[in-house]
Design a protein around this motif. Structure first.
Motif, PDB file in Angstrom:
ATOM      1  N   GLY A   1       8.339  13.543   1.760  1.00 20.94           N
ATOM      2  CA  GLY A   1       7.518  12.534   2.438  1.00 20.94           C
ATOM      3  C   GLY A   1       7.630  11.192   1.732  1.00 20.94           C
ATOM      4  N   THR A   2       6.705  10.301   2.067  1.00 17.30           N
ATOM      5  CA  THR A   2       6.738   8.938   1.513  1.00 17.30           C
ATOM      6  C   THR A   2       6.688   8.939  -0.010  1.00 17.30           C
ATOM      7  N   ILE A   3       5.791   9.755  -0.564  1.00 21.06           N
ATOM      8  CA  ILE A   3       5.610   9.753  -2.016  1.00 21.06           C
ATOM      9  C   ILE A   3       6.850  10.312  -2.709  1.00 21.06           C
ATOM     10  N   GLY A   4       7.503  11.294  -2.043  1.00 21.22           N
ATOM     11  CA  GLY A   4       8.747  11.850  -2.589  1.00 21.22           C
ATOM     12  C   GLY A   4       9.842  10.792  -2.648  1.00 21.22           C
ATOM     13  N   LYS A   5       9.868   9.932  -1.635  1.00 19.06           N
ATOM     14  CA  LYS A   5      10.866   8.842  -1.636  1.00 19.06           C
ATOM     15  C   LYS A   5      10.611   7.924  -2.842  1.00 19.06           C
ATOM     16  N   ALA A   6       9.319   7.668  -3.096  1.00 17.35           N
ATOM     17  CA  ALA A   6       8.980   6.823  -4.248  1.00 17.35           C
ATOM     18  C   ALA A   6       9.386   7.514  -5.549  1.00 17.35           C
TER      19      ALA A   6
ATOM     20  N   HIS B   1       0.836  -1.204   0.000  1.00 23.83           N
ATOM     21  CA  HIS B   1       0.000   0.000   0.000  1.00 23.83           C
ATOM     22  C   HIS B   1       0.868   1.250   0.000  1.00 23.83           C
ATOM     23  N   SER B   2       0.430   2.260  -0.745  1.00 23.40           N
ATOM     24  CA  SER B   2       1.172   3.516  -0.677  1.00 23.40           C
ATOM     25  C   SER B   2       0.431   4.452   0.272  1.00 23.40           C
ATOM     26  N   VAL B   3       1.177   5.237   1.033  1.00 23.05           N
ATOM     27  CA  VAL B   3       0.557   6.211   1.935  1.00 23.05           C
ATOM     28  C   VAL B   3       1.144   7.590   1.638  1.00 23.05           C
ATOM     29  N   ILE B   4       0.386   8.617   1.991  1.00 19.25           N
ATOM     30  CA  ILE B   4       0.884   9.977   1.803  1.00 19.25           C
ATOM     31  C   ILE B   4       1.142  10.555   3.183  1.00 19.25           C
ATOM     32  N   LYS B   5       2.368  10.442   3.617  1.00 18.78           N
ATOM     33  CA  LYS B   5       2.715  10.881   4.974  1.00 18.78           C
ATOM     34  C   LYS B   5       4.079  11.559   4.975  1.00 18.78           C
ATOM     35  N   PRO B   6       4.288  12.428   5.977  1.00 17.92           N
ATOM     36  CA  PRO B   6       5.634  13.004   6.113  1.00 17.92           C
ATOM     37  C   PRO B   6       6.591  11.973   6.691  1.00 17.92           C
TER      38      PRO B   6
END
Ligand code: NAD
Length: 396
Positions: A237-242, A153-158
């Protein structure tokens, strides 16, 4: 069925076939006038049914005259439910492409699966021989791994710290403070597995080993950076890492493709109203402010304008400048100093009372409803319409 917008939390659960068809036609009309003197001939678009992927398919077909295979993951309508906008958009796209005599086939399967890749390869071999462009435009909350069957699952978190900022409920314009707890290591890793470059690489590896990429083939995936005010929730955040992983994958793929004189790029696009961007806290308020400033300055672009510029100026044009990290920057106008300064100047002043005046929230809301085929002034939404629409060129 009388089709009106219905919401479950912030997700719109209905879509209007006629409205979606109009949206597609508007985009087609835009690029038909412009055309491209140089462009792709045979393109595979992964995530082709909405947003940037749909725009990429439309530009490939109606500006460049390319044959396209689109991979979508969309459910048809049932007795009680409408189909989603991606299904209606694709049906409308196919209808227009068929009418104009362009080859187009759609694979309606989970793009993360091996089956979707095998089906695409078989179809390319049968109908097109080889392809010269692969667009990767997926945004997904989950991915079932093709080998292990595990669901990520992908999440949008700092990351590291709690993120606090103001956000807007674009249904009632209420401004509130949002506080998001940081992700743990597992959530970061799962987000990278879903939204990073792993699946893009699997696609390119499969297409390469099957020998269906033509000499000089190009592949592009889409990324986002955005302003400092959204860094904690997006880029850092998480999405930036992706997205960092996706961007690093571009350079791996670029090396791999050298043997066929091919290229892999990441294009950093502008923030726009799509189903994916609407789900990120703070971002809808930022986009509302951005739209107001960019429209006032006469430099606003939507998905279709962005992708047309990507093809005409960058991929097939003479302005393929890359940034220090090897990325195409279509967010150049969004990131202009004067645009960002104007947003910073108003950001702290925005309240529930003045949000409609200081930002273009009305337009954000309108664009959001439009994604699902609503708010077209010339459609009578009280009229009974059939929710059933056929995909004519699809493979199950
Ligand atoms: P979108 O929600 O309109 O598009 C995502 C697409 O992925 C949808 O068509 C969806 O059906 C498809 N998809 C998801 N899971 C799938 C699966 N398993 N199989 C097949 N298709 C699947 O959003 P978008 O904004 O157009 O996003 C596309 C890309 O552009 C993303 O990588 C996003 O990060 C990037 N991007 C978006 C923005 C923005 O502001 N909207 C800005 C820059 C970059």
């Amino acid at each position: 069925m009388i089709i009106k917008p219905k919401f479950k939390n912030f997700i719109c659960t209905t879509a209007h076939p006629e409205g979606c068809s109009k949206n597609v036609k508007e985009q087609i009309d835009y690029v038909k006038k412009l055309k491209l003197s140089n462009g792709p001939k045979k393109a595979l678009i992964i995530g082709a049914s909405t947003g940037y992927g749909l725009a990429s398919r439309i530009v490939s077909t109606f500006a460049a005259g390319a044959s396209t295979i689109g991979v979508i993951f969309a459910k048809p309508a049932s007795e009680t439910r409408t189909a989603g906008p991606g299904f209606y958009n694709t049906a409308a796209f196919e209808k227009e492409a068929n009418k104009a005599g362009y080859y187009c086939k759609t694979i309606n399967k989970d793009a993360f699966s091996k089956e979707a890749k095998d089906t695409a390869i078989e179809l390319i071999k049968k109908d097109l021989g080889k392809i010269d462009l692969v667009i990767y435009s997926l945004a997904s909350p989950r991915r079932v791994h093709p080998e292990t069957g595990e669901t990520f699952h992908s999440v949008i978190k700092p990351i590291g710290e709690i993120y606090k900022n103001k956000t807007v409920n674009f249904h009632n314009y209420k401004i509130s403070d949002v506080e998001i707890n940081p992700a743990n290591k597992d959530e970061i890793q799962q987000t990278i597995t879903v939204m990073g470059g792993d699946d893009w690489k699997l696609w390119i590896d499969s297409l390469s080993s099957a020998g269906v990429l033509s000499e000089g083939a190009v592949t592009v995936a889409y990324s986002y950076i955005g302003p400092e005010l959204t860094y904690p929730i997006y880029r850092q955040g998480t999405i930036g890492k992706a997205k960092e992983h996706l961007e690093a994958t571009a350079s791996v793929l670029d090396n791999q493709l050298k043997k066929i004189n091919g290229k892999a790029f990441v294009s950093v696009n502008k923030a726009l109203v799509t189903q994916s961007s609407s789900a990120i806290p703070v971002v809808p308020l930022y986009i509302s402010a951005l739209y107001k400033i960019m429209k006032e300055k006469g430099i606003h672009e939507g998905c279709i304008e962005q992708i047309y510029r990507l093809f005409s100026d960058k991929l097939y044009g003479d302005d393929l400048r890359l940034d220090g990290n090897g990325r195409i920057r279509l967010d150049d106008l969004e990131m202009q100093e004067d645009v960002q300064k104007s947003i910073s100047d108003i950001w702290n002043k925005i309240t529930t009372e003045n949000v409609a005046e200081l930002t273009n929230i009305d337009n954000f809301k309108h664009e959001f409803f439009k994604l699902f085929g609503f708010e077209h002034s010339d459609i009578d939404y009280d009229k009974d319409v059939s929710q059933y629409v056929e995909l004519t060129n699809h493979l199950e």
